[in-house]
Design a protein around this motif. Structure first.
Motif, PDB file in Angstrom:
ATOM      1  N   ASN A 297       0.822  -1.062   0.008  1.00 16.88           N
ATOM      2  CA  ASN A 297      -0.055   0.086  -0.078  1.00 16.88           C
ATOM      3  C   ASN A 297       0.856   1.273  -0.110  1.00 16.88           C
ATOM      4  O   ASN A 297       1.746   1.473   0.832  1.00 16.88           O
ATOM      5  CB  ASN A 297      -0.947  -0.273   1.214  1.00 16.88           C
ATOM      6  CG  ASN A 297      -1.974   1.065   1.207  1.00 16.88           C
ATOM      7  OD1 ASN A 297      -1.757   2.010   0.284  1.00 16.88           O
ATOM      8  ND2 ASN A 297      -3.059   1.059   2.182  1.00 16.88           N
ATOM      9  N   PRO A 298       0.889   2.173  -0.970  1.00 16.04           N
ATOM     10  CA  PRO A 298       1.549   3.563  -1.178  1.00 16.04           C
ATOM     11  C   PRO A 298       1.151   4.247   0.186  1.00 16.04           C
ATOM     12  O   PRO A 298       2.246   5.248   0.453  1.00 16.04           O
ATOM     13  CB  PRO A 298       0.995   4.042  -2.330  1.00 16.04           C
ATOM     14  CG  PRO A 298      -0.180   3.287  -2.680  1.00 16.04           C
ATOM     15  CD  PRO A 298      -0.219   2.061  -2.001  1.00 16.04           C
ATOM     16  N   LEU A 299       0.171   4.350   1.093  1.00 17.67           N
ATOM     17  CA  LEU A 299       0.060   5.076   2.152  1.00 17.67           C
ATOM     18  C   LEU A 299       1.002   4.638   3.181  1.00 17.67           C
ATOM     19  O   LEU A 299       1.146   5.543   4.168  1.00 17.67           O
ATOM     20  CB  LEU A 299      -1.543   4.935   2.761  1.00 17.67           C
ATOM     21  CG  LEU A 299      -2.599   5.506   1.802  1.00 17.67           C
ATOM     22  CD1 LEU A 299      -3.792   5.142   2.290  1.00 17.67           C
ATOM     23  CD2 LEU A 299      -2.272   6.800   1.664  1.00 17.67           C
ATOM     24  N   ILE A 300       1.697   3.896   3.120  1.00 16.82           N
ATOM     25  CA  ILE A 300       2.731   3.242   4.193  1.00 16.82           C
ATOM     26  C   ILE A 300       3.894   4.228   4.060  1.00 16.82           C
ATOM     27  O   ILE A 300       4.413   4.591   5.215  1.00 16.82           O
ATOM     28  CB  ILE A 300       3.187   1.772   4.107  1.00 16.82           C
ATOM     29  CG1 ILE A 300       1.989   0.877   4.595  1.00 16.82           C
ATOM     30  CG2 ILE A 300       4.527   1.756   4.848  1.00 16.82           C
ATOM     31  CD1 ILE A 300       2.273  -0.561   4.083  1.00 16.82           C
TER      32      ILE A 300
ATOM     33  N   PRO B  54       3.777   8.673   6.432  1.00 16.64           N
ATOM     34  CA  PRO B  54       4.074   9.214   7.560  1.00 16.64           C
ATOM     35  C   PRO B  54       5.846   9.606   7.478  1.00 16.64           C
ATOM     36  O   PRO B  54       6.080  10.528   7.973  1.00 16.64           O
ATOM     37  CB  PRO B  54       4.089   7.763   8.711  1.00 16.64           C
ATOM     38  CG  PRO B  54       2.791   7.115   8.024  1.00 16.64           C
ATOM     39  CD  PRO B  54       2.968   7.326   6.409  1.00 16.64           C
ATOM     40  N   PRO B  55       6.583   8.598   7.012  1.00 17.44           N
ATOM     41  CA  PRO B  55       7.866   9.206   6.950  1.00 17.44           C
ATOM     42  C   PRO B  55       8.185  10.398   5.946  1.00 17.44           C
ATOM     43  O   PRO B  55       8.949  10.990   6.283  1.00 17.44           O
ATOM     44  CB  PRO B  55       8.750   7.958   6.454  1.00 17.44           C
ATOM     45  CG  PRO B  55       7.898   6.751   6.178  1.00 17.44           C
ATOM     46  CD  PRO B  55       6.191   7.150   6.372  1.00 17.44           C
ATOM     47  N   ILE B  56       7.466  10.565   4.778  1.00 13.35           N
ATOM     48  CA  ILE B  56       7.569  11.504   3.996  1.00 13.35           C
ATOM     49  C   ILE B  56       7.081  12.829   4.788  1.00 13.35           C
ATOM     50  O   ILE B  56       7.809  13.905   4.605  1.00 13.35           O
ATOM     51  CB  ILE B  56       6.835  11.340   2.761  1.00 13.35           C
ATOM     52  CG1 ILE B  56       7.545  10.322   1.933  1.00 13.35           C
ATOM     53  CG2 ILE B  56       6.599  12.650   1.938  1.00 13.35           C
ATOM     54  CD1 ILE B  56       6.719   9.628   0.788  1.00 13.35           C
TER      55      ILE B  56
END
Length: 179
Positions: A5-8, A11-13
């Motif tokens: 999932n690209p949403l993972i 948060p780091p970005i």
């Protein structure tokens, strides 16, 4: 094979972006100073200020003629204004023209303040409703503007002028405005 999932990665970005903003903010020369959109523009009119008792009245024409000058917004109820007042007295004794604008204050209290602390102002006006301060972009008192000889805002300092600030920022900016 399972899809990731690209949403993972979100948060780091977001964390990296916020960290970059904080680092940029800390790297500014004076992180305490608020930006002003007035720099380089003609000083707003002082037509709405009223005289303060029998003190020399401040006129709009004073801003646009003569040499470099300071416009200092202050009030008798302002504790930081008491802190900066000795530095204004020093600048006035050194020949710097300082105009005062008494902000959202009662005339008797302002006159008592000046009688007690001294009057470094070549002329003074009262902005009891605070409308003129809004036009200048004043965030609060004390706030000081350095104007060029033709009335353009060269520099703005929000907060009390201490001895260190006077030497590090105000005097060099006065010299630069006079060039």
């Amino acid at each position: 094979m399972a899809k990731i999932n690209p949403l993972i990665a979100l948060p780091p970005i977001l964390f990296a972006g916020l960290a970059g903003l904080f680092i940029f903010g800390m790297g500014r020369e004076d992180a305490q100073q608020l930006p002003s959109s007035q720099i380089g523009r003609d000083a707003p009119s002082l037509a709405a200020v009223t005289p303060l008792g029998d003190l020399a009245p401040l006129s709009d024409e004073m801003l646009r003629t003569g040499g470099v000058k300071l416009v200092n917004y202050w009030a008798s109820w302002c504790a930081p204004c008491r802190v900066e007042h000795p530095q204004l007295e020093t600048l006035a004794q050194e020949g710097v023209t300082i105009y005062g604008v008494n902000y959202k204050d009662e005339a008797p209290a302002a006159q008592k303040f000046l009688a007690e602390m001294g009057n470094p102002y070549a002329a003074i006006g009262q902005d009891e409703p605070g409308r003129t301060a809004l036009e200048w972009g004043v965030y609060g008192v004390p706030e000081t503007y350095i104007l060029t000889s033709d009335g353009k805002i060269a520099y703005r300092f929000a907060g009390p002028i201490t001895v260190e600030i006077m030497e590090k920022y105000i005097k060099p900016e006065i010299a630069k405005a006079g060039e």
